[in-house]
Design a protein around this motif. Structure first.
Motif, mmCIF file in Angstrom:
data_model
loop_
_atom_site.group_PDB
_atom_site.id
_atom_site.type_symbol
_atom_site.label_atom_id
_atom_site.label_comp_id
_atom_site.label_asym_id
_atom_site.label_seq_id
_atom_site.Cartn_x
_atom_site.Cartn_y
_atom_site.Cartn_z
ATOM 1 N N ASP A 164 0.824 -1.221 0.000
ATOM 2 C CA ASP A 164 0.000 0.000 0.000
ATOM 3 C C ASP A 164 0.854 1.265 0.000
ATOM 4 O OD1 ASP A 164 -2.410 -1.335 0.014
ATOM 5 O OD2 ASP A 164 -2.381 -1.560 2.196
ATOM 6 N N GLN A 165 2.137 1.109 0.290
ATOM 7 C CA GLN A 165 2.999 2.301 0.292
ATOM 8 C C GLN A 165 3.719 2.388 -1.067
ATOM 9 O OE1 GLN A 165 5.402 2.572 3.871
ATOM 10 N NE2 GLN A 165 3.645 2.568 5.216
ATOM 11 N N VAL A 204 4.628 9.082 -9.934
ATOM 12 C CA VAL A 204 4.434 10.118 -8.919
ATOM 13 C C VAL A 204 5.065 11.435 -9.382
ATOM 14 C CG1 VAL A 204 5.001 10.787 -6.550
ATOM 15 C CG2 VAL A 204 4.383 8.416 -7.045
ATOM 16 N N ASP A 206 3.061 13.210 -11.930
ATOM 17 C CA ASP A 206 1.867 13.854 -11.364
ATOM 18 C C ASP A 206 2.188 15.169 -10.660
ATOM 19 O OD1 ASP A 206 0.157 11.948 -12.271
ATOM 20 O OD2 ASP A 206 -0.004 10.849 -10.382
ATOM 21 N N TYR A 207 3.382 15.252 -10.058
ATOM 22 C CA TYR A 207 3.732 16.442 -9.270
ATOM 23 C C TYR A 207 4.572 17.443 -10.066
ATOM 24 C CZ TYR A 207 1.956 14.077 -5.109
ATOM 25 O OH TYR A 207 1.156 13.454 -4.181
ATOM 26 N N TRP A 250 16.677 15.173 -0.092
ATOM 27 C CA TRP A 250 15.547 15.163 -1.030
ATOM 28 C C TRP A 250 14.382 15.821 -0.309
ATOM 29 C CZ3 TRP A 250 10.639 14.173 -2.421
ATOM 30 C CH2 TRP A 250 10.375 14.145 -3.800
ATOM 31 N N ASN A 258 4.325 20.078 0.927
ATOM 32 C CA ASN A 258 3.797 20.186 2.294
ATOM 33 C C ASN A 258 3.889 21.598 2.866
ATOM 34 O OD1 ASN A 258 3.702 17.406 2.029
ATOM 35 N ND2 ASN A 258 5.392 17.009 3.418
ATOM 36 N N ASN A 277 13.324 5.419 4.647
ATOM 37 C CA ASN A 277 12.081 6.166 4.418
ATOM 38 C C ASN A 277 11.299 5.795 3.161
ATOM 39 O OD1 ASN A 277 13.546 7.423 2.437
ATOM 40 N ND2 ASN A 277 12.832 9.461 2.930
ATOM 41 N N ASP A 278 11.630 4.690 2.531
ATOM 42 C CA ASP A 278 10.757 4.234 1.444
ATOM 43 C C ASP A 278 9.791 3.161 1.940
ATOM 44 O OD1 ASP A 278 11.708 5.143 -1.652
ATOM 45 O OD2 ASP A 278 12.981 5.672 0.021
ATOM 46 N N GLU A 328 7.463 2.948 5.790
ATOM 47 C CA GLU A 328 7.337 3.683 7.044
ATOM 48 C C GLU A 328 6.407 2.998 8.035
ATOM 49 O OE1 GLU A 328 6.536 7.791 6.238
ATOM 50 O OE2 GLU A 328 8.603 8.074 5.563
ATOM 51 N N PHE A 338 -2.444 14.336 -6.085
ATOM 52 C CA PHE A 338 -1.592 13.915 -4.978
ATOM 53 C C PHE A 338 -1.561 12.386 -4.947
ATOM 54 C CE2 PHE A 338 -1.822 17.908 -2.038
ATOM 55 C CZ PHE A 338 -0.922 18.548 -2.873
ATOM 56 N N SER A 339 -0.769 11.797 -5.831
ATOM 57 C CA SER A 339 -0.812 10.342 -5.994
ATOM 58 C C SER A 339 0.237 9.610 -5.166
ATOM 59 C CB SER A 339 -0.609 10.001 -7.472
ATOM 60 O OG SER A 339 0.651 10.478 -7.926
ATOM 61 N N PHE A 340 1.169 10.335 -4.558
ATOM 62 C CA PHE A 340 2.212 9.661 -3.775
ATOM 63 C C PHE A 340 1.561 8.909 -2.612
ATOM 64 C CE2 PHE A 340 5.662 9.963 -0.471
ATOM 65 C CZ PHE A 340 6.510 9.068 -1.087
ATOM 66 N N PRO A 341 1.843 7.607 -2.472
ATOM 67 C CA PRO A 341 1.100 6.834 -1.469
ATOM 68 C C PRO A 341 1.469 7.119 -0.015
ATOM 69 C CG PRO A 341 2.702 5.437 -2.617
ATOM 70 C CD PRO A 341 2.734 6.772 -3.291
ATOM 71 N N LEU A 342 2.699 7.575 0.230
ATOM 72 C CA LEU A 342 3.121 7.777 1.624
ATOM 73 C C LEU A 342 2.714 9.165 2.109
ATOM 74 C CD1 LEU A 342 6.724 6.338 2.083
ATOM 75 C CD2 LEU A 342 4.699 5.853 3.425
ATOM 76 N N LYS A 343 1.432 9.336 2.337
ATOM 77 C CA LYS A 343 0.986 10.658 2.793
ATOM 78 C C LYS A 343 -0.112 10.490 3.844
ATOM 79 C CE LYS A 343 -2.254 11.187 -1.058
ATOM 80 N NZ LYS A 343 -2.023 9.920 -1.744
ATOM 81 N N THR A 344 -0.245 11.510 4.664
ATOM 82 C CA THR A 344 -1.262 11.479 5.712
ATOM 83 C C THR A 344 -2.068 12.776 5.644
ATOM 84 O OG1 THR A 344 0.224 10.192 7.078
ATOM 85 C CG2 THR A 344 -1.643 11.196 8.186
ATOM 86 N N VAL A 376 -1.962 17.910 3.834
ATOM 87 C CA VAL A 376 -1.641 16.627 3.212
ATOM 88 C C VAL A 376 -0.124 16.487 3.319
ATOM 89 C CG1 VAL A 376 -1.851 15.181 1.179
ATOM 90 C CG2 VAL A 376 -3.536 16.986 1.590
ATOM 91 N N ILE A 377 0.290 15.732 4.314
ATOM 92 C CA ILE A 377 1.726 15.634 4.592
ATOM 93 C C ILE A 377 2.300 14.444 3.837
ATOM 94 C CG2 ILE A 377 3.486 15.358 6.380
ATOM 95 C CD1 ILE A 377 1.942 18.050 6.420
ATOM 96 N N HIS A 378 3.138 14.773 2.854
ATOM 97 C CA HIS A 378 3.836 13.732 2.097
ATOM 98 C C HIS A 378 5.111 13.407 2.852
ATOM 99 C CE1 HIS A 378 1.153 15.425 -0.844
ATOM 100 N NE2 HIS A 378 1.536 14.581 -1.779
ATOM 101 N N MET A 379 5.285 12.128 3.161
ATOM 102 C CA MET A 379 6.525 11.743 3.811
ATOM 103 C C MET A 379 7.616 11.786 2.751
ATOM 104 S SD MET A 379 5.627 11.507 6.768
ATOM 105 C CE MET A 379 3.993 11.642 7.461
ATOM 106 N N MET A 380 8.785 12.125 3.193
ATOM 107 C CA MET A 380 9.873 12.241 2.225
ATOM 108 C C MET A 380 10.099 10.923 1.512
ATOM 109 S SD MET A 380 12.459 14.752 3.569
ATOM 110 C CE MET A 380 13.739 13.609 3.267
ATOM 111 N N SER A 381 10.748 11.010 0.416
ATOM 112 C CA SER A 381 11.193 9.796 -0.258
ATOM 113 C C SER A 381 12.286 10.218 -1.215
ATOM 114 C CB SER A 381 10.026 9.143 -0.986
ATOM 115 O OG SER A 381 10.380 7.857 -1.389
#
Lengths: 660, 66
Positions: free
Chosen positions: A216-217, A231, A234-235, A453, A461, A495-496, A498, B27-33, B59-64
């Motif tokens: 799921d991550q 990703v 998209d960004y 990064w 954010n 961090n890939d 969590e 906002f497609s990055f999966p590691l977010k809250t 929408v907090i994206h965790m780093m990657s």
């Protein structure tokens, strides 16, 4: 929601919830042996049997894998339920009378001794009870399939093929960790670490999360780093046409699912790191090459990683087969895919602007997207021939050559030549993240993102709005990420993947639970207790020493932290117009309505001035935070604080460059 | 009054859910809250949670990355 009654307690659960999970929600404990949070329930031991009643009919089922689909009554303590569990546990107790977990579960049912003897009685307190947890976690959790059951009936046992450890075993220790009886023991640490158990416990933190959350991550196990292609597109961060743009409709042809489903067949770890169960490196098997010395051969291509795909879109190439072929030849020629792609993107922009032509390239038409010509340049680079001899020198030397010999505008070449300190940029568009511009520019080895990064923290954010915030991030993360290099570790498991509750941490971007795991890992190897701050200090010492080494070699001052404007903002009017709304809005915020009547050229210039000033202020803030002078030289007191001032000639070198 | 997404104003429309907002913003990055007015919204509730005018969404994206 579905109504369920368990031992007279009523509750409502989501459809598909297992009886065991529902019972836990109701505060009712059901004994179990083979069940575990990391495993899909498989009902092997039958210790969790309960009686259910539905539509007036009753039956005994295993609660761990019985999904609740309609209204149900469950009795965990009915005569039939307890009799079933007691029978199973009494049989187990008779066979394995000394195994603690069997004794505990039997005691829960009121059995302390079996009424009969078992022909296969095993008095070992760490005996294998054939629960299958180890087989299950190896097959479905770690996905290595090293362990399996062999034999039937009384000769059934857990085994490896031919009783030998196969190459597929990554030595992760998940089987030992999940075994409820201690039957599996990892062979003693051959490297003589201080506390092998502590190292493996630290490793299991990540193994557990990979099993539970990776799908799921980031899907590192299935897709690897190429998951980021989709990703980044998209960004607006995926480089296209030498970083002019950040996305492209054709990116769908090279998105991660294309590689995962059509090309990457090799799901095994590639030997990148034995014991790593993230195993994010993938390979395409049986790939037929179309060009070059190995044309017609069917080969294994190790990759592609995100950067290799992003580098290809940067050249305007959206062909997965071409990407794999380029990946293969770069690997075999010993050429870095990032440098190749980024320098070719520069070459293509020069070609499109008339700085290069067919005469200068030996007849190659090198427009964006010219994949056959780009592949030919790669082969020429390896052979040391033709235009390959020019391109192979990298962007920094090409800029000089094109200005001196071809009369190109050196300022334009500096703007579009994506290198810093002589190293080509990796594959992210940084125009909208000032912090990341610093991440590339200040990095010691040149334009690489592996020190920091910060694009999501900064651009998406908005967590680090001030110069001080960005400077703090550009202190902490380069030091932290340097620590991995110092210890020969990969940072992807940091961090890939969590923890489930990471977002609730005070500083979630640092992934505190994983930082602690690395502290445990360090202490487990060396026997020296360390805190998270200690790890940063270790790096700070080396990092500053490296900066001073750069200084000695002629690279360690502010001028070397300069970056090409393409990484800061739009160089050309075409780029400005492609994101006009964004840039106009930013200028309006800065300058008010006066920008409305300005030409694109004027707006481009105004934006540039603002962004270049901002970068200069960022350098000031980062240098201050790191204890450096405004010229980017570590201060003498900083060297003293870090204990590197005793190195022969170091203080003198700093003084020579104006440090005090 | 617009909603605020990571501090940036954005137009609000009645019936807007967290899922719809994330999709609109790509906002497609999966590691977010996702936090709405400081309260964390679990992923399982994203499609049910409707946003109100003036809500503050983080929408907090965790780093990657590499």
């Amino acid at each position: 929601m579905i109504k369920v009654t368990i031992d007279d307690k009523r509750l409502e659960v989501e459809p598909g919830t297992t009886i065991m999970a529902a019972a836990e929600k109701a505060g009712i404990f059901i004994p179990r042996l083979c069940s575990h949070e990391l495993l899909e329930p498989y009902g092997a031991c039958r210790v969790c049997s309960v009686e259910i009643e539905q539509n007036g009919r009753t039956k005994v089922v295993t609660s761990c894998n019985y999904p609740i689909r309609s209204e149900l009554t469950v009795r965990t303590n009915s005569e039939r339920a307890t009799k079933t569990r007691s029978m199973v546990l009494e049989m187990m107790l008779a066979r394995w009378p000394k195994v603690k977990v069997v004794k505990d579960m039997a005691a829960h049912e009121g059995i302390t001794q079996a009424r009969f003897s078992h022909p296969l009685v095993d008095n070992n307190e760490n005996a294998c009870i054939l629960c299958g947890r180890c087989v299950n976690i190896c097959r479905n959790g770690v996905r290595q399939n090293v362990l399996s059951f062999e034999g039937r009936g009384s000769s059934r046992q857990v085994s490896m093929p031919y009783q030998q450890v196969p190459a597929e075993c990554v030595g992760c220790g998940a089987c030992e960790w999940i075994c409820p009886t201690g039957a599996i023991k990892m062979i003693d640490d051959p490297n003589g670490s201080a506390d092998w158990d502590r190292i493996r416990r630290a490793g299991m933190v990540v193994t557990r999360e990979l099993i539970l959350f990776d799908d799921d991550q980031c899907q590192m196990r299935r897709k690897g780093t190429s998951n980021l292609v989709d990703v980044m597109n998209d960004y607006d961060l995926l480089p296209v046409h030498n970083y002019r743009f950040g996305s492209h409709p054709d990116a769908k042809f090279v998105q991660s699912e294309v590689f995962a489903s059509k090309f990457v067949t090799n799901g095994l770890p590639d030997g990148c790191a034995l014991g790593c169960d993230m195993a994010c490196a993938h390979a395409a098997d049986d790939f037929e090459l179309q060009t070059g010395p190995d044309k017609g051969k069917r080969v294994i291509v190790d990759g592609p990683e995100y950067e290799t795909v992003g580098g290809s879109t940067n050249m305007g190439i959206f062909d997965p087969r071409w990407i794999l072929e380029m990946n293969y030849y770069c690997d075999n020629y010993g050429i870095d895919t990032i440098s190749f792609c980024t320098l070719m993107a520069f070459v293509m922009e020069c070609y499109e602007n008339g700085i290069l032509d067919k005469e200068k390239t030996g007849g190659l038409e090198l427009n964006f997207g010219a994949k056959d010509a780009a592949m030919e340049v790669l082969h020429q680079m390896a052979r040391g021939e033709g235009f390959g001899l020019v391109a192979g020198q990298g962007i920094r030397r090409m800029k000089k050559k094109f200005a001196e010999e071809y009369g190109a505008d050196p300022k334009f070449l500096q703007d579009i030549g994506m290198e810093a300190k002589g190293l080509e940029y990796s594959e992210y568009v940084t125009k909208e993240s000032l912090a990341q511009q610093g991440g590339y520019g200040i990095a010691l080895k040149g334009a690489q993102h592996d020190e920091a990064w910060l694009i999501f923290m900064d651009m998406v954010n908005k967590q680090i709005p001030s110069f001080e915030d960005k400077a703090e991030a550009l202190h902490y993360f380069p030091m932290w990420r340097t620590w991995f290099g110092l210890n020969g570790l990969c940072k992807l498991p940091w961090n890939d993947i969590e923890p489930e509750d990471n977002a609730q941490e005070k500083e979630p971007h640092k992934v505190p639970k994983h930082t602690q795991a690395y502290c445990d890992f360090f202490a487990g190897v060396t026997g020296r207790e360390v805190s998270a701050d200690d790890l940063i200090t270790m790096s700070e010492r080396v990092y500053n020493f490296q900066r001073i080494f750069n200084l000695k070699m002629g690279f360690g001052t502010r001028e070397h932290d300069a970056i090409p404007y393409r990484s800061v903002g739009p160089v050309t009017e075409e780029e400005y117009l492609s994101r006009q709304d964004r840039y106009d809005e930013q200028l309006k915020e800065l300058e008010g309505d006066s920008v409305a009547g300005m030409s694109t050229a004027e707006k481009l210039q105004m934006l540039r001035k603002h962004r270049e000033d901002r970068y200069a202020k960022l350098l000031d803030a980062v240098y201050l935070r790191r204890g450096w002078t405004s010229n980017g030289i570590p201060r003498i007191e900083t060297a003293k604080k870090l204990g590197i001032d005793k190195v022969d000639g170091l203080v003198e070198l700093l003084k020579e460059h104006g440090a005090h | 009054m617009p909603i605020l997404v990571n501090g940036q104003p954005r137009e609000w429309t009645a019936g807007l859910t967290v899922s719809m907002l994330l999709e609109e913003m790509k906002f497609s990055f999966p590691l977010k809250t996702v936090f709405v007015n400081g309260k964390r919204i679990p992923k399982s509730e994203h499609s049910r949670k409707t946003l109100s005018d003036g809500d503050k969404i983080e929408v907090i994206h965790m780093m990657s990355g590499g």
